[in-house]
Write a protein that holds these residues in place. Structure first.
Motif, PDB file in Angstrom:
ATOM      1  N   GLU A   1      -2.175  84.065  13.887  1.00 17.68           N
ATOM      2  CA  GLU A   1      -0.910  83.337  14.024  1.00 17.68           C
ATOM      3  C   GLU A   1      -1.115  81.956  14.631  1.00 17.68           C
ATOM      4  OE1 GLU A   1       2.076  84.045  12.787  1.00 17.68           O
ATOM      5  OE2 GLU A   1       1.002  85.690  11.821  1.00 17.68           O
ATOM      6  N   ALA A   2      -2.104  81.820  15.507  1.00 17.48           N
ATOM      7  CA  ALA A   2      -2.397  80.509  16.092  1.00 17.48           C
ATOM      8  C   ALA A   2      -2.900  79.542  15.023  1.00 17.48           C
ATOM      9  CB  ALA A   2      -3.429  80.650  17.207  1.00 17.48           C
ATOM     10  N   VAL A   3      -3.778  80.013  14.151  1.00 13.80           N
ATOM     11  CA  VAL A   3      -4.289  79.168  13.067  1.00 13.80           C
ATOM     12  C   VAL A   3      -3.154  78.780  12.122  1.00 13.80           C
ATOM     13  CG1 VAL A   3      -5.812  79.088  11.054  1.00 13.80           C
ATOM     14  CG2 VAL A   3      -6.623  80.117  13.182  1.00 13.80           C
ATOM     15  N   LYS A   4      -2.298  79.742  11.790  1.00 11.82           N
ATOM     16  CA  LYS A   4      -1.175  79.457  10.901  1.00 11.82           C
ATOM     17  C   LYS A   4      -0.207  78.461  11.535  1.00 11.82           C
ATOM     18  CE  LYS A   4       0.555  83.055   8.672  1.00 11.82           C
ATOM     19  NZ  LYS A   4       1.021  84.446   8.399  1.00 11.82           N
ATOM     20  N   GLU A   5       0.031  78.610  12.834  1.00 13.68           N
ATOM     21  CA  GLU A   5       0.929  77.678  13.520  1.00 13.68           C
ATOM     22  C   GLU A   5       0.333  76.276  13.558  1.00 13.68           C
ATOM     23  OE1 GLU A   5       3.935  75.782  15.433  1.00 13.68           O
ATOM     24  OE2 GLU A   5       3.941  77.676  14.340  1.00 13.68           O
ATOM     25  N   ALA A   6      -0.985  76.166  13.703  1.00 16.30           N
ATOM     26  CA  ALA A   6      -1.633  74.856  13.679  1.00 16.30           C
ATOM     27  C   ALA A   6      -1.400  74.185  12.323  1.00 16.30           C
ATOM     28  CB  ALA A   6      -3.129  74.999  13.961  1.00 16.30           C
ATOM     29  N   HIS A   7      -1.502  74.950  11.244  1.00 18.52           N
ATOM     30  CA  HIS A   7      -1.245  74.403   9.904  1.00 18.52           C
ATOM     31  C   HIS A   7       0.228  74.051   9.736  1.00 18.52           C
ATOM     32  CE1 HIS A   7      -4.977  74.740   7.481  1.00 18.52           C
ATOM     33  NE2 HIS A   7      -5.322  75.613   8.408  1.00 18.52           N
ATOM     34  N   ARG A   8       1.103  74.925  10.202  1.00 19.29           N
ATOM     35  CA  ARG A   8       2.536  74.635  10.079  1.00 19.29           C
ATOM     36  C   ARG A   8       2.891  73.347  10.807  1.00 19.29           C
ATOM     37  NH1 ARG A   8       3.204  80.299  11.596  1.00 19.29           N
ATOM     38  NH2 ARG A   8       3.491  81.565   9.719  1.00 19.29           N
ATOM     39  N   ALA A   9       2.345  73.181  11.997  1.00 15.39           N
ATOM     40  CA  ALA A   9       2.631  71.977  12.782  1.00 15.39           C
ATOM     41  C   ALA A   9       2.143  70.734  12.042  1.00 15.39           C
ATOM     42  CB  ALA A   9       1.972  72.074  14.152  1.00 15.39           C
TER      43      ALA A   9
ATOM     44  N   GLU B   1      -0.481  80.849   1.962  1.00 17.48           N
ATOM     45  CA  GLU B   1       0.753  80.237   2.455  1.00 17.48           C
ATOM     46  C   GLU B   1       0.771  78.721   2.322  1.00 17.48           C
ATOM     47  OE1 GLU B   1       3.453  80.070   6.566  1.00 17.48           O
ATOM     48  OE2 GLU B   1       1.895  81.589   6.315  1.00 17.48           O
ATOM     49  N   PHE B   2      -0.381  78.070   2.503  1.00 18.99           N
ATOM     50  CA  PHE B   2      -0.408  76.606   2.566  1.00 18.99           C
ATOM     51  C   PHE B   2      -1.162  75.955   1.416  1.00 18.99           C
ATOM     52  CE2 PHE B   2      -0.015  78.071   6.970  1.00 18.99           C
ATOM     53  CZ  PHE B   2       1.136  77.400   7.353  1.00 18.99           C
ATOM     54  N   ILE B   3      -2.338  76.470   1.093  1.00 16.77           N
ATOM     55  CA  ILE B   3      -3.222  75.750   0.173  1.00 16.77           C
ATOM     56  C   ILE B   3      -2.902  76.039  -1.285  1.00 16.77           C
ATOM     57  CG2 ILE B   3      -5.624  75.427  -0.527  1.00 16.77           C
ATOM     58  CD1 ILE B   3      -6.425  76.019   2.364  1.00 16.77           C
ATOM     59  N   ARG B   4      -2.704  77.309  -1.637  1.00 20.06           N
ATOM     60  CA  ARG B   4      -2.478  77.646  -3.045  1.00 20.06           C
ATOM     61  C   ARG B   4      -1.256  76.940  -3.642  1.00 20.06           C
ATOM     62  NH1 ARG B   4      -4.507  81.094  -6.454  1.00 20.06           N
ATOM     63  NH2 ARG B   4      -5.667  82.235  -4.855  1.00 20.06           N
ATOM     64  N   PRO B   5      -0.106  76.861  -2.958  1.00 22.47           N
ATOM     65  CA  PRO B   5       1.039  76.166  -3.565  1.00 22.47           C
ATOM     66  C   PRO B   5       0.729  74.712  -3.921  1.00 22.47           C
ATOM     67  CG  PRO B   5       1.757  77.455  -1.681  1.00 22.47           C
ATOM     68  CD  PRO B   5       0.258  77.462  -1.660  1.00 22.47           C
ATOM     69  N   HIS B   6      -0.051  74.024  -3.089  1.00 19.27           N
ATOM     70  CA  HIS B   6      -0.379  72.630  -3.368  1.00 19.27           C
ATOM     71  C   HIS B   6      -1.417  72.519  -4.476  1.00 19.27           C
ATOM     72  CE1 HIS B   6       1.976  72.273   0.126  1.00 19.27           C
ATOM     73  NE2 HIS B   6       1.021  72.508   0.995  1.00 19.27           N
ATOM     74  N   PHE B   7      -2.349  73.478  -4.510  1.00 14.96           N
ATOM     75  CA  PHE B   7      -3.335  73.501  -5.588  1.00 14.96           C
ATOM     76  C   PHE B   7      -2.650  73.740  -6.932  1.00 14.96           C
ATOM     77  CE2 PHE B   7      -6.279  75.918  -8.328  1.00 14.96           C
ATOM     78  CZ  PHE B   7      -7.270  74.960  -8.481  1.00 14.96           C
ATOM     79  N   GLU B   8      -1.696  74.650  -6.961  1.00 16.42           N
ATOM     80  CA  GLU B   8      -0.972  74.925  -8.206  1.00 16.42           C
ATOM     81  C   GLU B   8      -0.127  73.730  -8.619  1.00 16.42           C
ATOM     82  OE1 GLU B   8       1.098  78.562  -7.456  1.00 16.42           O
ATOM     83  OE2 GLU B   8      -0.705  79.796  -7.703  1.00 16.42           O
ATOM     84  N   ARG B   9       0.445  73.050  -7.637  1.00 17.67           N
ATOM     85  CA  ARG B   9       1.213  71.840  -7.939  1.00 17.67           C
ATOM     86  C   ARG B   9       0.316  70.789  -8.572  1.00 17.67           C
ATOM     87  NH1 ARG B   9       2.494  67.775  -3.168  1.00 17.67           N
ATOM     88  NH2 ARG B   9       3.324  66.003  -4.308  1.00 17.67           N
ATOM     89  N   LEU B  10      -0.861  70.554  -7.992  1.00 20.25           N
ATOM     90  CA  LEU B  10      -1.799  69.580  -8.558  1.00 20.25           C
ATOM     91  C   LEU B  10      -2.291  70.036  -9.920  1.00 20.25           C
ATOM     92  CD1 LEU B  10      -3.587  67.077  -8.346  1.00 20.25           C
ATOM     93  CD2 LEU B  10      -5.205  68.424  -6.989  1.00 20.25           C
ATOM     94  N   ASN B  11      -2.540  71.314 -10.081  1.00 18.67           N
ATOM     95  CA  ASN B  11      -3.002  71.854 -11.348  1.00 18.67           C
ATOM     96  C   ASN B  11      -1.968  71.621 -12.452  1.00 18.67           C
ATOM     97  OD1 ASN B  11      -5.077  73.427 -12.780  1.00 18.67           O
ATOM     98  ND2 ASN B  11      -3.481  74.983 -12.951  1.00 18.67           N
ATOM     99  N   ASP B  12      -0.693  71.795 -12.126  1.00 15.94           N
ATOM    100  CA  ASP B  12       0.378  71.559 -13.110  1.00 15.94           C
ATOM    101  C   ASP B  12       0.448  70.090 -13.507  1.00 15.94           C
ATOM    102  OD1 ASP B  12       1.063  74.218 -13.107  1.00 15.94           O
ATOM    103  OD2 ASP B  12       2.724  73.996 -11.697  1.00 15.94           O
ATOM    104  N   ILE B  13       0.247  69.193 -12.528  1.00 14.30           N
ATOM    105  CA  ILE B  13       0.255  67.757 -12.827  1.00 14.30           C
ATOM    106  C   ILE B  13      -0.891  67.409 -13.780  1.00 14.30           C
ATOM    107  CG2 ILE B  13      -0.057  65.445 -11.847  1.00 14.30           C
ATOM    108  CD1 ILE B  13       1.243  66.539  -9.255  1.00 14.30           C
ATOM    109  N   LEU B  14      -2.078  67.925 -13.480  1.00 10.36           N
ATOM    110  CA  LEU B  14      -3.253  67.625 -14.308  1.00 10.36           C
ATOM    111  C   LEU B  14      -3.133  68.238 -15.698  1.00 10.36           C
ATOM    112  CD1 LEU B  14      -6.031  68.107 -11.613  1.00 10.36           C
ATOM    113  CD2 LEU B  14      -5.312  65.945 -12.654  1.00 10.36           C
ATOM    114  N   LYS B  15      -2.440  69.350 -15.807  1.00 14.07           N
ATOM    115  CA  LYS B  15      -2.246  69.985 -17.105  1.00 14.07           C
ATOM    116  C   LYS B  15      -1.486  69.059 -18.045  1.00 14.07           C
ATOM    117  CE  LYS B  15      -1.520  74.360 -17.012  1.00 14.07           C
ATOM    118  NZ  LYS B  15      -0.880  75.707 -16.853  1.00 14.07           N
ATOM    119  N   GLU B  16      -0.570  68.267 -17.488  1.00  7.96           N
ATOM    120  CA  GLU B  16       0.180  67.310 -18.302  1.00  7.96           C
ATOM    121  C   GLU B  16      -0.648  66.076 -18.653  1.00  7.96           C
ATOM    122  OE1 GLU B  16       4.413  66.568 -17.697  1.00  7.96           O
ATOM    123  OE2 GLU B  16       4.248  67.714 -15.831  1.00  7.96           O
TER     124      GLU B  16
END
Length: 217
Positions: free
Chosen positions: A57-65, A132-147
């Motif tokens: 939870e400490a690591v996750k909170e560091a990322h959230r912050a 929670e943090f990395i995959r959503p952004h990777f998928e977002r970038l992947n969708d952009i590159l697909k276009e």
């Protein structure tokens, strides 16, 4: 009107971030964390079950912050949607990632230190961070590159483009202190996030154009 003091759980998380950032998981102690948080050691079991749960939870909170510091809405900026031109979305993605990377060069900050520790020596916490943090952004970038890439580009090739984008941006986070030693102060001051982001964008779009030309030949 002054804000209310943090509750026991929040104090535990803040103290845990400091403790694990400075000493790592193995050498960080629950007793020191509870002393800093001014709570009984039983509070760890009550809120987080055990030391491992507190660390995750400490690591996750560091990322959230870190994400909260970027924008009220999180990493994805307002106005970014699939309806916008992919070139504009790619520029926005790169600019925001570079801004985040270059603002995270201060390794005195305990949240940054903990994130660096976890990245250098991934633990069970990394699995949650990826989902929670990395995959959503990777998928977002992947969708952009697909276009942007030619139709039919293999997934593996498109993923390599995505890793290249992220790698170039993150270089300015991981190698920040080394960059400071390699170039003059005048050059360093000119190395703004906007300039770096535009440079990376030009390199990536040139590589995409080359791929399109190769596929059409």
């Amino acid at each position: 009107m002054s804000s209310s003091p943090p509750d026991a759980k929040d104090r535990l998380l803040e103290a845990a971030i400091q403790e694990f950032a400075l000493h790592g998981y193995d050498h960080g102690t629950v007793r020191r964390i509870c002393g800093k948080a001014d709570v009984n050691v039983n509070a760890v079991k009550y809120y987080f079950e055990d030391k491992k749960g507190l660390y995750i939870e400490a690591v996750k909170e560091a990322h959230r912050a870190r994400h909260r510091s970027m924008a009220p809405s999180g990493f994805i900026p307002p106005g970014d949607s699939p309806d916008i031109a992919p070139e504009v979305r790619l520029q926005g993605f790169i600019r925001q990632m570079v801004t985040m990377a270059m603002s995270a060069q201060d390794r005195i900050d305990h949240k940054h230190l903990l994130i660096f520790r976890e990245m250098a020596d991934p633990s069970e916490a990394t699995q949650d961070i990826v989902q929670e943090f990395i995959r959503p952004h990777f998928e977002r970038l992947n969708d952009i590159l697909k276009e942007l890439l030619p139709e039919g580009t293999p997934d593996g090739d498109r993923h390599m483009f995505a890793f290249s984008v992220v790698g170039q941006c993150m270089h300015y986070k991981m190698a920040g202190p080394i960059i400071n030693m390699l170039i003059s102060q005048d050059e360093l001051q000119a190395l703004t996030a906007d300039r770096v982001a535009e440079h990376i964008y030009q390199l990536v779009t040139a590589a995409i154009l080359q791929r399109k030309q190769a596929d059409s030949a």
